[in-house]
Design a protein around this motif. Structure first.
Motif, mmCIF file in Angstrom:
data_model
loop_
_atom_site.group_PDB
_atom_site.id
_atom_site.type_symbol
_atom_site.label_atom_id
_atom_site.label_comp_id
_atom_site.label_asym_id
_atom_site.label_seq_id
_atom_site.Cartn_x
_atom_site.Cartn_y
_atom_site.Cartn_z
ATOM 1 N N UNK A 14 52.375 41.418 40.834
ATOM 2 C CA UNK A 14 51.547 41.632 42.011
ATOM 3 C C UNK A 14 50.388 40.744 41.935
ATOM 4 N N UNK A 15 49.785 40.578 41.034
ATOM 5 C CA UNK A 15 48.171 39.908 41.188
ATOM 6 C C UNK A 15 48.620 38.657 41.549
ATOM 7 N N UNK A 16 49.660 37.871 40.994
ATOM 8 C CA UNK A 16 49.988 36.555 41.634
ATOM 9 C C UNK A 16 50.413 36.463 42.872
ATOM 10 N N UNK A 17 50.720 37.490 43.583
ATOM 11 C CA UNK A 17 51.084 37.325 44.982
ATOM 12 C C UNK A 17 50.027 37.731 46.016
ATOM 13 N N UNK A 18 48.898 37.842 45.373
ATOM 14 C CA UNK A 18 47.868 38.255 46.157
ATOM 15 C C UNK A 18 46.484 37.127 45.980
ATOM 16 N N UNK A 19 46.799 36.036 45.845
ATOM 17 C CA UNK A 19 45.792 34.764 45.365
ATOM 18 C C UNK A 19 44.646 34.727 46.868
ATOM 19 N N UNK A 20 45.447 34.771 48.245
ATOM 20 C CA UNK A 20 44.413 34.711 49.225
ATOM 21 C C UNK A 20 43.673 35.710 49.344
ATOM 22 N N UNK A 21 43.801 37.010 48.983
ATOM 23 C CA UNK A 21 43.035 38.028 49.150
ATOM 24 C C UNK A 21 41.892 37.844 47.963
ATOM 25 N N UNK A 22 42.346 37.518 46.690
ATOM 26 C CA UNK A 22 41.350 37.483 45.583
ATOM 27 C C UNK A 22 40.450 36.380 46.021
ATOM 28 N N UNK A 23 40.872 35.285 46.328
ATOM 29 C CA UNK A 23 39.813 34.130 46.835
ATOM 30 C C UNK A 23 38.812 34.821 47.963
ATOM 31 N N UNK A 24 39.323 35.640 48.814
ATOM 32 C CA UNK A 24 38.306 36.012 49.955
ATOM 33 C C UNK A 24 37.169 37.060 49.267
ATOM 34 N N UNK A 25 37.803 37.829 48.344
ATOM 35 C CA UNK A 25 37.042 38.768 47.895
ATOM 36 C C UNK A 25 35.944 37.894 46.649
ATOM 37 N N UNK A 26 36.574 37.075 45.954
ATOM 38 C CA UNK A 26 35.582 36.511 44.968
ATOM 39 C C UNK A 26 34.458 35.671 45.903
ATOM 40 N N UNK A 27 34.962 34.983 47.160
ATOM 41 C CA UNK A 27 33.732 34.365 47.848
ATOM 42 C C UNK A 27 32.889 35.152 48.306
ATOM 43 N N UNK A 28 33.325 36.281 48.640
ATOM 44 C CA UNK A 28 32.369 37.450 49.297
ATOM 45 C C UNK A 28 31.328 38.017 48.003
#
Length: 59
Positions: A14-28
Protein backbone atom coordinates in the motif's frame (compact mmCIF):
# COMPACT_ATOMS: atom_id res chain seq x y z
CA UNK A 1 0.83 -21.20 5.44
CA UNK A 2 0.75 -20.76 1.64
CA UNK A 3 -1.54 -18.10 0.21
CA UNK A 4 -1.61 -16.10 3.40
CA UNK A 5 -0.36 -12.50 3.27
CA UNK A 6 1.11 -10.96 6.38
CA UNK A 7 -0.30 -7.54 7.38
CA UNK A 8 3.12 -5.90 7.07
CA UNK A 9 3.39 -7.14 3.48
CA UNK A 10 0.00 -5.62 2.68
CA UNK A 11 1.05 -2.36 4.29
CA UNK A 12 4.34 -2.26 2.37
CA UNK A 13 2.48 -2.75 -0.91
CA UNK A 14 0.00 0.00 0.00
CA UNK A 15 2.82 2.40 0.86
CA UNK A 16 4.41 1.74 -2.50
CA UNK A 17 1.23 2.83 -4.27
CA UNK A 18 1.08 6.22 -2.55
CA UNK A 19 4.38 7.78 -3.56
CA UNK A 20 2.78 10.93 -4.97
CA UNK A 21 0.86 11.62 -1.76
CA UNK A 22 3.93 10.80 0.33
CA UNK A 23 6.01 13.31 -1.62
CA UNK A 24 3.42 16.07 -1.22
CA UNK A 25 3.18 15.45 2.54
CA UNK A 26 6.96 15.34 2.90
CA UNK A 27 7.36 18.62 1.03
CA UNK A 28 4.78 20.24 3.28
CA UNK A 29 6.66 19.17 6.42
CA UNK A 30 10.02 20.06 4.93
CA UNK A 31 8.86 23.56 3.96
CA UNK A 32 8.96 24.68 7.60
CA UNK A 33 10.52 21.80 9.53
CA UNK A 34 12.04 24.06 12.16
CA UNK A 35 8.60 25.26 13.18
CA UNK A 36 6.36 22.21 12.78
CA UNK A 37 3.11 22.50 14.69
CA UNK A 38 -0.09 20.51 15.04
CA UNK A 39 -2.27 20.38 11.93
CA UNK A 40 0.35 22.18 9.83
CA UNK A 41 -0.05 19.63 7.02
CA UNK A 42 -3.34 18.06 8.05
CA UNK A 43 -4.86 18.18 4.55
CA UNK A 44 -1.83 16.51 2.98
CA UNK A 45 -1.71 13.92 5.75
CA UNK A 46 -5.36 13.01 5.32
CA UNK A 47 -4.86 12.51 1.56
CA UNK A 48 -1.90 10.25 2.32
CA UNK A 49 -3.88 8.32 4.91
CA UNK A 50 -6.82 7.88 2.53
CA UNK A 51 -4.48 6.59 -0.15
CA UNK A 52 -2.91 4.07 2.26
CA UNK A 53 -6.29 2.83 3.42
CA UNK A 54 -7.67 2.48 -0.11
CA UNK A 55 -4.57 0.65 -1.32
CA UNK A 56 -4.56 -1.59 1.77
CA UNK A 57 -8.18 -2.60 1.27
CA UNK A 58 -7.59 -3.49 -2.40
CA UNK A 59 -4.95 -5.99 -1.40
Amino acid sequence: MPGRTRPIDKFATAVGQCSKESAVYGKCILADYNNVHKDQCAVEFMKLKDCYLAAYKKR
